[in-house]
Design an enzyme around this catalytic site. Sequence first.
Site, short mmCIF file in Angstrom:
data_model
loop_
_atom_site.label_atom_id
_atom_site.label_comp_id
_atom_site.label_asym_id
_atom_site.label_seq_id
_atom_site.Cartn_x
_atom_site.Cartn_y
_atom_site.Cartn_z
N CYS A 3 39.95 47.52 39.80
CA CYS A 3 40.80 48.59 39.24
C CYS A 3 42.24 48.58 39.76
O CYS A 3 43.09 49.30 39.24
CB CYS A 3 40.16 49.94 39.52
N HIS A 61 45.92 57.72 41.36
CA HIS A 61 44.84 57.00 40.67
C HIS A 61 43.99 58.03 39.92
O HIS A 61 43.66 57.81 38.77
CB HIS A 61 44.02 56.24 41.72
N HIS A 92 39.98 55.62 32.29
CA HIS A 92 40.21 54.63 33.34
C HIS A 92 40.18 53.25 32.69
O HIS A 92 39.14 52.76 32.27
CB HIS A 92 39.14 54.75 34.41
#
Lengths: 410, 402
Positions: free
Chosen positions: B159, B292, B325
């Site tokens: 990620c 994030h 995401h």
Amino acid sequence: MRIGIAGIGVVGGFGCGHPALLRALKKGSAETAWKTIRTAGGDMEVPALCADTSALADYVPLRTLRRNDHYTRMALLGSFLALEDAKIPPGEALHRMGIIVATGLGSTCNTLDFEDIMSGKNAVCSPTLFSNSVHNAAAAHISIFLKSGGPNLSVNQYELSVPSAFMTACHWLREERTDTVLLGGVDEFSKVGAYYRFNCEKSGKSGKSSPPVGEGCAFFILTSDPEKIRYGYIEDAFAGICPAETMEDSGLHPLMNGISHCSDLWHRPPSGVSGGLCSTPLQEKSGDLPHCPVEMGENTILMCDRETYEKTAAASLRIKKTARKTDTAISCSRLYGSLPVAMAFDIAAAGLIIKEGIRNLPADLFLHSPGDISPAAPVCCLKIRENNELGFVRLLPLHPLFPAKKGVKV
Amino acid sequence: MKKNKAVAVSGMGCLCAAGLNVADCMAFLFQGQRYPAPPLSFSGRGSHPVFEITSDFYVPRHFRQKELPRTSCLAITAAREALADAGLDEDYFRRKRVGVCLGSNVGGGLSGTFLEQWRIAESDPYILPQYRYLGGNPARHLAAEFGISGPVQTVVNACSAGGDAIGLGAAWIRMGICDAVIAGGADALYEITYLGFMSLLNTDAKACKPFDIRRKGLNLGEGAGMMLLESDEMLAERDKKARTYVLGYGSAADARHFTAPHPRGRGLRLAMKEAMASAGISASDLAFINAHGTGTADNDRIESCVFSEDFPGIPFLSTKGYTGHTLGAAGAIEAVFTAACLEQGRIPRSAGFSEPDPELPACPVHENREISGSTAMSDTLAFGGNNAVLILGRPEKTKGGG
């Protein structure tokens, strides 16, 4: 700043540790095993060079590895071996160590185990299986086991993953992001690759002499500390696309012939291109290389697979109108098999040749005619793919003419 | 850690569920809308919502390469926008030393599509197409599409890959290896990831709520974010100005647990420290932080603690409530949003956040607001304990001048 290799850790079909690779190198072969792969048409037996990670028990309690798959275990073992070889105790000042893992396939077996999920045979996905299938699993587990909080990078670029990782490692050291880089290439036995190979051989598309599918890892400790460098200097590393004009106009022979010629290839702008390509800064390179004290053009050792060698030979023939006769070209793939990160093993073999001062190798390893290896010979580990895509890592030997503390900056 | 030279960003591109280009995405963010829904591309696998791109964004006749994995299509589309935004002539571009540094969750072709083909191919001995898939690579596809020559790298740091790719690509400019670098991240939504995150009990069955007390997990998304990084010399030669700069980059590993962040955010703090040092700024210089902010319990708690202790009073937000995401693309998409917010002098409200969690010492912005300052931070945390931090904005001496 000079960057070099301080330690090597290898695991593969030839065995575990660099002494095993050295033995295989001197013998010219490794023992092939047979592996069963499951297909819709039934099980098939394929030749393979597989890695045994049982030696990992010497470094960590086995109970701590219960969630780590074979792919990660190979990487962990390679890391421990490289650190041990470089005489760096795990836990010692590792916050200034970067970790880079190159992989061509990632955790292939894990990912392919999702077949059952994809085909609806198994509706529940295992969280451990999923976690281990993520491409940065190996690099992450290495950092966890070593408690290394430095930069951590995973690179996945199929057969160019390894030179790409070396390119970045050199940048990290030059920019002083880290003092040391633990860099490795790791790939697991690929049943897709084996299946492909099996069918190619069956249909006569590849020769029977091509190496079996391999697996394993080769890890390195890279440093700029001259006192610690034992396996040669990294003169340059690159992975990417070569300008089409350069490939056509100059051919590939400069890559073969040595650093001074290489610098021409990468720094002399071909027609219509504003600059060459190189992973080291142009100023540094152009200022240093003209003063290079040794003519290295004729004795560079090329390490690559047969496919790459044939591409370079064809280019040389086309451009120079003559086949090369003086180059020393070696392929060690019969020692570790065919796998995307093969170049990592080539670099390990090159490091051993440099460190041990090996002058002769078994004739079977030479792609051209067998010959002596000069102790001052640079080594170019090269992979050429389609569409002008290539990667290389060039090593300079530890030679009195290349002093670690002074002399040419590389 | 030393201060690094700022690297110019001359063009940006982005597509995700919030929009098919940067301007549309930004408008969408400030409208406060979001439309998560169960996946269409693999319907029947689950009801947890995702942020999927449902428009036909990739028209093959407009591109050199006609059949590519979806991740590569996303990357190329965003890169084309970035190049157009930079005002680059493709012939001129091809004569330069141009690199590609791309972050992706899965670099090669091991996607659901590939696996499906492998399964079918087991009854067909000819599997060359599958082997080509293994050799396929979004960064390589990007380089081929624009006919460029230079270093090519695919970063697979899960990620944080997109943020890492921009930071690594900036070093290529700084070191004089490239005149320009197409840097960013891309990831398509696919079944394995969807089922995998569900197996980890990390997804919310409803729309995600980053930093909210009722947060239950993330929603997956897909997209790409790209920045064209350019040397000062090339910019001057073209008589162009930078949109923004990559001022700093830092990355560090937690070195503790594979799927959970360090409880004190050790790796995140180290990455932030390196990014701030390389940018030569202090916490008070930041106008805001693009967090994030996935909506998972652990991630949001750690970030909130770190922001509260190390960046007190600095406003922060999560844009994942608008985009989901996007994994390997997240760091790059959010870097683009961060730069665009700095340009607009405002940040959108953190979608999904309405009720503070008393366990979190700091809360994100709950309404659109103006910001002052020329520097911002974007951070990403990843599987395996990776952390990547970018500092974007204008260096002090070039303020107002470009």
